[in-house]
Scaffold this motif. Structure first.
Motif, PDB file in Angstrom:
ATOM      1  N   UNK A 251      64.945  47.191 -20.903  1.00  0.00           N
ATOM      2  CA  UNK A 251      64.250  47.998 -19.899  1.00  0.00           C
ATOM      3  C   UNK A 251      63.940  47.167 -18.651  1.00  0.00           C
ATOM      4  N   UNK A 252      63.760  47.879 -17.510  1.00  0.00           N
ATOM      5  CA  UNK A 252      63.388  47.237 -16.250  1.00  0.00           C
ATOM      6  C   UNK A 252      62.233  47.999 -15.626  1.00  0.00           C
ATOM      7  N   UNK A 253      61.647  47.385 -14.596  1.00  0.00           N
ATOM      8  CA  UNK A 253      60.423  47.944 -14.031  1.00  0.00           C
ATOM      9  C   UNK A 253      60.332  47.691 -12.533  1.00  0.00           C
ATOM     10  N   UNK A 254      59.426  48.435 -11.905  1.00  0.00           N
ATOM     11  CA  UNK A 254      59.126  48.221 -10.489  1.00  0.00           C
ATOM     12  C   UNK A 254      58.528  46.841 -10.230  1.00  0.00           C
ATOM     13  N   UNK A 255      58.000  46.197 -11.264  1.00  0.00           N
ATOM     14  CA  UNK A 255      57.456  44.850 -11.081  1.00  0.00           C
ATOM     15  C   UNK A 255      58.545  43.784 -11.147  1.00  0.00           C
ATOM     16  N   UNK A 256      59.834  44.234 -11.184  1.00  0.00           N
ATOM     17  CA  UNK A 256      61.005  43.350 -11.203  1.00  0.00           C
ATOM     18  C   UNK A 256      61.127  42.562 -12.502  1.00  0.00           C
ATOM     19  N   UNK A 257      60.571  43.082 -13.585  1.00  0.00           N
ATOM     20  CA  UNK A 257      60.698  42.417 -14.882  1.00  0.00           C
ATOM     21  C   UNK A 257      61.783  43.077 -15.719  1.00  0.00           C
ATOM     22  N   UNK A 258      62.317  42.316 -16.680  1.00  0.00           N
ATOM     23  CA  UNK A 258      63.393  42.757 -17.565  1.00  0.00           C
ATOM     24  C   UNK A 258      63.060  42.282 -18.973  1.00  0.00           C
ATOM     25  N   UNK A 259      63.052  43.224 -19.925  1.00  0.00           N
ATOM     26  CA  UNK A 259      62.742  42.880 -21.303  1.00  0.00           C
ATOM     27  C   UNK A 259      63.768  43.497 -22.248  1.00  0.00           C
ATOM     28  N   UNK A 286      59.461  38.199 -12.219  1.00  0.00           N
ATOM     29  CA  UNK A 286      59.564  37.674 -10.864  1.00  0.00           C
ATOM     30  C   UNK A 286      58.944  36.291 -10.734  1.00  0.00           C
ATOM     31  N   UNK A 287      58.224  35.836 -11.751  1.00  0.00           N
ATOM     32  CA  UNK A 287      57.680  34.479 -11.707  1.00  0.00           C
ATOM     33  C   UNK A 287      58.794  33.443 -11.706  1.00  0.00           C
ATOM     34  N   UNK A 288      59.940  33.821 -12.291  1.00  0.00           N
ATOM     35  CA  UNK A 288      61.135  32.975 -12.201  1.00  0.00           C
ATOM     36  C   UNK A 288      61.817  33.311 -10.884  1.00  0.00           C
ATOM     37  N   UNK A 289      61.756  32.404  -9.923  1.00  0.00           N
ATOM     38  CA  UNK A 289      62.260  32.679  -8.584  1.00  0.00           C
ATOM     39  C   UNK A 289      63.752  33.013  -8.571  1.00  0.00           C
ATOM     40  N   UNK A 290      64.494  32.536  -9.553  1.00  0.00           N
ATOM     41  CA  UNK A 290      65.924  32.865  -9.608  1.00  0.00           C
ATOM     42  C   UNK A 290      66.130  34.337  -9.925  1.00  0.00           C
ATOM     43  N   UNK A 291      65.158  34.936 -10.613  1.00  0.00           N
ATOM     44  CA  UNK A 291      65.284  36.326 -11.041  1.00  0.00           C
ATOM     45  C   UNK A 291      64.507  37.282 -10.137  1.00  0.00           C
ATOM     46  N   UNK A 292      63.691  36.750  -9.253  1.00  0.00           N
ATOM     47  CA  UNK A 292      62.800  37.582  -8.450  1.00  0.00           C
ATOM     48  C   UNK A 292      63.573  38.537  -7.548  1.00  0.00           C
ATOM     49  N   UNK A 293      63.149  39.801  -7.546  1.00  0.00           N
ATOM     50  CA  UNK A 293      63.705  40.827  -6.664  1.00  0.00           C
ATOM     51  C   UNK A 293      62.533  41.523  -5.986  1.00  0.00           C
ATOM     52  N   UNK A 294      62.345  41.229  -4.723  1.00  0.00           N
ATOM     53  CA  UNK A 294      61.239  41.814  -3.980  1.00  0.00           C
ATOM     54  C   UNK A 294      61.508  43.303  -3.763  1.00  0.00           C
TER      55      UNK A 294
END
Length: 516
Positions: A251-259, A286-294
């Motif tokens: 799943x993904x979210x508006x907070x740019x997280x992926x689980x 998004x705490x991982x800057x490589x994965x962050x999507x603003x």
């Protein structure tokens, strides 16, 4: 288009030069033809507007926009639609008269032509108090139909016909755990799938939570049984997808997280350790800057091999993440065969679960839809709010094989999907097997109200431009006096197993059936 669509995204954030694909790597770029200026018409001339409708049949029983559509896994002509009128309908998309009309000169007693009538509904599913924005049939047999709404309700109907032909339905149960439901995802299942994965669905809510249910009419106390719930996301959960074997849910979210969740414990049984106190086997934020999507993530697709997932978000960002490999002993031989053939659909670069395999950004606005082709093809199609479609090659470091700018003009691409053969009953339980038929065909719809069919093969005459055919009939997006926009196509299904029929869900409140 989903309510999570973001059409006004902030300017591109600065990224390192090696983080994204160089446009020069693209094998092919398709540019739209320049529009020709319309000749000025004098005030005394009448302008004639021709409305084109290429559909062979239609369904118009809804009284508001159609937000969602789904297809029966065994009887692909049977579809379900959900609407802003707080209801859903089940109907057969097969035209009531598939025979062409004879010219009047061939008829003994020519009859006047009458207006085409709507297809008739099989069932009218009500009980919601707000828009129905997600619908589905369970797998493998389509025994149950589910509707989910912005009222937070999940409602279930069961097929009461003795042969499960989808022609008779009655209400079974409902539940409400959240304020709004954003999406439903059916756990893939075949006739050989274990009972625990049959008739299982997942949903994502506006509070970020994820819920997994099993439907069983034999369980009189809890026919809609809660299997699991997850609360990792901190903002609205926008999309979700299962691996093809049904073992993992992502799943993904508006907070740019992926689980990724180990719903049935298959990963744990294989020795894959989950996060403490959860069933989460992959978690990126998004705490991982490589994965962050603003701006957040809004779409997801999992490769047929199950080895990686692609997630799309704001400003054209796509992240590709490795997934745990969870295979039963009976599937080891299939795994070895896949390796000997180069692992169709798997990225050339290695990487374990949670490894960021690629960061892509070929489009300028939000990636609303993603679709993987069936083996032996290794393509990932991405549709964007900027109106373009990009084809990436997963077997060659996700190089851009084609960038079709203006695929739907300046209107957002709402959905792309490759044509697939067979239904849930024919789905393999192990790694994806090569598809027969025409796996290179890609269908797309957009807010311009047009359905388009693309040939994604390279090196063919047809692929010079890619566009094979288009169908019109829906109204394109327009703006009323209050500044509110409406129109376009909000979803579609391939209404048969070969992709020769396309059934759409229109913002104009009509489902149209197009035949190839």
């Amino acid at each position: 288009m989903s309510e999570q669509s973001h059409t006004n995204n902030p300017p591109h954030a600065e990224e390192s030069e090696d983080a994204f694909l160089d446009p020069a790597e693209a094998d092919e770029e398709i540019l739209p033809d320049d529009d020709h200026h319309m000749e000025d018409a004098s005030d005394d001339e009448d302008l004639e507007i021709t409305l084109q409708n290429d559909s062979t049949a239609h369904f118009d029983k809804h009284t508001d926009s159609l937000f969602c559509i789904a297809q029966h896994p065994v009887h692909p002509s049977i579809v379900i639609t959900g609407s802003g009128d707080d209801t859903a309908y089940i109907f057969d998309s097969t035209s009531t008269d598939d025979r062409p009309l004879l010219p009047s000169s061939y008829e003994t007693t020519p009859q006047p032509r009458k207006e085409r009538e709507s297809l008739e509904p099989i069932a009218h599913l009500d009980g919601h108090t707000d828009s129905v924005n997600a619908v589905c049939f369970t797998e493998p047999l389509g025994e149950y139909a589910l509707t989910a709404g912005l009222d937070g309700k999940l409602r279930v109907w069961r097929d009461t016909s003795s042969s499960l032909n989808g022609l008779s339905w009655e209400f079974l149960a409902d539940t409400q755990e959240v304020e709004e439901i954003n999406w439903l995802a059916v756990c893939p299942a075949s006739q050989n799938t274990s009972e625990e994965k049959r008739n299982v669905i997942a949903l994502g809510a506006n509070d970020g939570s994820v819920w997994v249910y099993r439907v069983d009419k034999q369980d009189t106390e809890a026919p809609l049984y809660l299997l699991a719930s997850f609360f990792q996301h901190t903002a609205s959960c926008t999309a979700g997808a299962w691996t093809q074997d049904g073992n993992l849910l992502a799943t993904v979210s508006e907070d740019a997280s992926f689980y990724v969740y180990d719903v049935f414990g298959a990963a744990a049984a294989a020795g894959i350790v989950s996060s403490a106190g959860t069933q989460t086997v992959v978690g990126l934020t998004a705490q991982d800057q490589r994965f962050a999507v603003d701006g957040g993530l809004y779409s997801i697709a999992i490769a047929p091999s199950g080895s990686f997932a692609a997630v799309g978000g704001a400003e054209g960002h796509i992240k590709v993440v490795g997934l745990p490999r969870v295979l039963s002993d009976s599937n080891q031989s299939s795994k070895q065969k896949g390796k000997s053939k180069g692992g169709a659909g798997a990225p050339s670069a290695g990487g374990g679960a949670g490894t960021l395999l690629a960061s892509l950004q070929a489009q300028s606005d939000g990636v609303e839809t993603l679709s993987f082709s069936s083996p032996p093809l290794t393509l990932l199609a991405a549709g964007s709010v900027d109106g373009s479609i990009v084809l990436f090659d997963a077997a060659h470091r996700f190089a851009v094989r084609r960038h079709i700018r203006g695929a739907h003009g300046e209107s957002a691409v709402v959905k792309v999907d490759f044509v697939r053969e067979g239904g849930a009953a024919a789905r393999p339980t192990g790694p994806a097997s090569p598809a027969s038929g025409r796996p290179w065909l890609l269908t797309s719809v957009g807010m311009d109200g047009v359905v388009r069919r693309w040939d994604t093969r390279g090196g063919t005459a047809a692929a010079g431009y890619g566009l094979l055919k288009e169908w019109r009939g829906h109204a394109g997006i327009s703006e009323n006096d209050e500044g509110e926009q409406s129109g376009g196509i909000l979803g579609f299904v391939h209404g048969d197993q070969g992709g020769k029929r396309i059934v759409t869900a229109g913002d104009d409140g009509v489902a149209l059936i197009f035949e190839e």
